[in-house]
Design a protein around this motif. Structure first.
Motif, mmCIF file in Angstrom:
data_model
loop_
_atom_site.group_PDB
_atom_site.id
_atom_site.type_symbol
_atom_site.label_atom_id
_atom_site.label_comp_id
_atom_site.label_asym_id
_atom_site.label_seq_id
_atom_site.Cartn_x
_atom_site.Cartn_y
_atom_site.Cartn_z
ATOM 1 N N GLN A 34 -9.939 11.060 6.127
ATOM 2 C CA GLN A 34 -8.828 10.755 5.250
ATOM 3 C C GLN A 34 -9.164 9.561 4.363
ATOM 4 N N LEU A 35 -8.647 9.599 3.144
ATOM 5 C CA LEU A 35 -8.794 8.460 2.252
ATOM 6 C C LEU A 35 -8.061 7.259 2.835
ATOM 7 N N LYS A 36 -8.512 6.069 2.423
ATOM 8 C CA LYS A 36 -7.903 4.846 2.947
ATOM 9 C C LYS A 36 -7.436 3.978 1.786
ATOM 10 N N LEU A 37 -6.148 3.642 1.792
ATOM 11 C CA LEU A 37 -5.591 2.718 0.824
ATOM 12 C C LEU A 37 -5.832 1.280 1.263
ATOM 13 N N ARG A 38 -5.858 0.367 0.303
ATOM 14 C CA ARG A 38 -5.908 -1.055 0.634
ATOM 15 C C ARG A 38 -5.187 -1.849 -0.453
ATOM 16 N N SER A 144 0.767 10.543 0.781
ATOM 17 C CA SER A 144 0.721 11.827 1.462
ATOM 18 C C SER A 144 -0.695 12.257 1.808
ATOM 19 N N ASN A 145 -1.727 11.644 1.196
ATOM 20 C CA ASN A 145 -3.099 12.072 1.487
ATOM 21 C C ASN A 145 -4.043 10.902 1.747
ATOM 22 N N ALA A 146 -3.500 9.722 2.059
ATOM 23 C CA ALA A 146 -4.363 8.571 2.321
ATOM 24 C C ALA A 146 -3.744 7.704 3.409
ATOM 25 N N GLY A 147 -4.617 6.996 4.132
ATOM 26 C CA GLY A 147 -4.145 6.097 5.175
ATOM 27 C C GLY A 147 -3.342 4.944 4.602
ATOM 28 N N SER A 148 -2.452 4.385 5.374
ATOM 29 C CA SER A 148 -1.532 3.362 4.903
ATOM 30 C C SER A 148 -2.208 1.993 4.854
ATOM 31 N N ALA A 149 -1.514 1.045 4.180
ATOM 32 C CA ALA A 149 -1.996 -0.326 4.085
ATOM 33 C C ALA A 149 -0.796 -1.257 4.213
ATOM 34 N N GLU A 150 -1.028 -2.460 4.736
ATOM 35 C CA GLU A 150 0.027 -3.448 4.879
ATOM 36 C C GLU A 150 -0.492 -4.811 4.459
#
Length: 528
Positions: A34-38, A144-150
């Protein structure tokens, strides 16, 4: 919510995905990585002016990125939880793509490729709230298609206000030719709250590179033709009413052959709100640079700068280039005024760098005497042109041309006079001494062919739009209108009809080549 879109990358990614599906006949596997957001370039602190003051220059921003080049992330939601700031701030100027529910702001349902930027709201502190840290903003990013970020950002009521030392302009004596003065930066805080958890000091040098010791808590970068930069980090909390200076100096040098004008410049940031890519340079291998306290009165300036200049008269051997005017009798044409060469020993552009690098260009002039049989066709009344055309000076006789990339001499060929020759002489500021005046004047040649047409009917215009004949300058002879010719129109920037004769495709290619060449020449000229 406004996202930057990388359209070329998106298109390339779409083509690759289509090609892969066509080649394999299968869809992407459901268990593919899965794609990863940052949160990109995260800011740790957000400072508010106290007592509800206007906050327009302190925009709240969230930068987003994805870990795969050219990848598209879809249905992105960014949720801001401001509940810890309840009754301490007001939420102003909510972005049109965002909505608020109590103390939660949601900016929802957007796609982006590569990177995205969210500007959700502006905040103001409530009047009477104590100075210092007042809460936190929790940022949550999902797709919907990438990992979350905080990410968590700490909010302060009150702002640090950096102040810097006063440094007199330094004149480099001939005995120190090539060596820059030493700089000891001075930093202070005239604001309401400390800079928490350390500071980042940026020191820039306008020319060449740093010399001497390279400190191990500093990151160094050198830019070809554009000086050098150093970022140094300290764990000192810069409290209000305090000031510090470094316990070491920054030094620089250049080739002792030539005079130089330049400066050091420096600024300070919260280490948690550092500029992007500040740590991408080469780390020094010397001792750790430290800060030592000094009187707060030593830091009063809003900008840190130490200018320097070489002593003595600046010299450059100017060389004016010849000008050749080609065309047929009756034709109006224009030719670019060539830029003069600077043969040294000093680089004149160095003297004019800094706040206004174009000031020398504005002071340069070329005075032109036209060959017999050629007359000036200057800017017509009401005419609009992208070129800066040579024109008569106030005396009505002298033709003067500015010197830059779009200066043109526009003339009409009246008659052919064998051996006729004019001149072009460079005029430059008195601050530059020329050790060789013999090459400041160059000839202006006239290469005239053809004969006038027997049909003196329509008056052609020298530009695509019709223009009246120029009025007579004081104490000069008014040029007569050019006569059209039935012979093939010569190529060039302007024929007698004002219509370019170069085919469209070739013209576009020529324009592209000219622009590229001009940019290259300009870069070489200014940095040579």
């Amino acid at each position: 919510m406004r996202f930057r879109r990388t359209l070329i990358s998106a298109a390339a990614a779409g083509l690759l995905a289509t090609a892969a599906a066509a080649g394999t006949g299968t869809a992407v596997a459901a268990d593919a990585p899965q794609l990863k957001l940052r949160v990109d370039n995260p800011r740790e602190f957000y400072f508010l002016p106290p007592d509800g003051a206007e906050n327009t220059s302190n925009q709240y921003l969230t930068e987003l990125a994805v870990d795969a080049v050219g990848a598209e992330v879809r249905d992105v939601d960014v949720v801001y939880d401001l509940s810890s700031l309840k009754d301490k701030v007001t939420i102003d100027r909510l972005d049109h793509d965002c909505h608020r529910t109590d103390w939660v702001v949601t900016c929802a349902d957007r796609d982006f490729t590569g990177s995205g930027l969210v500007a959700p709201f502006s905040l103001r502190s409530v009047k009477g709230v104590p100075l210092g840290e007042i809460g936190r903003i929790e940022e949550s990013v999902t797709s919907s298609n990438a990992g979350s970020a905080e990410h968590t950002r700490r909010v302060f009521n009150g702002k640090p206000e950096p102040r810097y030392g006063t440094h007199a302009s330094y004149t480099i004596p001939d005995s120190e030719r090539g060596r820059f003065p030493d700089l000891s930066p001075v930093i202070g805080n005239a604001g309401q709250v400390p800079v928490p958890e350390g500071v980042l000091l940026h020191v820039g040098l306008s020319d060449d590179d740093f010399t001497g010791e390279r400190y191990s808590n500093c990151s160094y970068r050198t830019y070809v033709g554009a000086g050098a930069s150093a970022y140094c980090w300290f764990d000192t909390d810069l409290a209000p009413g305090t000031a510090y200076t470094t316990d070491g100096v920054f030094s620089g040098a250049t080739d002792p052959c030539c005079r130089v004008k330049g400066r050091y410049y420096y600024s300070v940031f919260p280490l948690g709100n550092a500029p992007r890519d500040w740590d991408k340079g080469t780390r020094g291998n010397g001792r750790v640079l430290g800060l030592k306290p000094i009187a707060a009165s030593a830091a009063q300036q809003t900008y840190g700068s130490l200018p320097f200049i070489s002593a003595g008269d600046w010299q450059t051997d100017w060389k004016q280039e010849p000008i050749t005017l080609k065309g047929r009798i009756g034709q109006v044409t224009e030719v670019r005024v060539p830029f003069p060469q600077s043969l040294g020993p000093d680089n004149p552009w160095e003297l004019y760098e800094g706040t206004d690098g174009n000031v020398l260009e504005r002071q340069l002039r070329v005075q032109v005497t036209l060959p017999e049989g050629v007359s000036l066709y200057p800017t017509q009344p009401g005419e609009q042109t992208e070129e800066d055309l040579c024109n008569y000076a106030e005396d009505g006789h002298t033709i003067t041309c500015r010197v830059h990339e779009w200066a043109y001499l526009r003339v009409r060929f009246d008659k052919k006079v064998e051996g006729a020759q004019g001149s072009a002489t460079l005029v430059y500021p008195d601050t530059l001494k020329d050790p060789n005046l013999s090459n400041n004047t160059a000839p202006v040649y006239a290469d005239i062919t053809g004969s006038p047409s027997p049909s003196p009917t329509t008056t052609p215009s020298p530009s695509p739009t019709a223009s009246p004949i120029p009025s007579t300058p004081p104490n000069s002879t008014a040029p007569t209108p050019p006569t059209p010719t039935t012979e093939p129109a010569p190529t060039g920037s302007m024929a007698a009809t004002g219509t370019p004769t170069t085919p469209l495709l070739a013209a576009a290619a020529t324009a592209a080549l000219t622009l590229g060449t001009t940019a290259l020449l300009l870069a070489r000229r200014r940095r040579s």
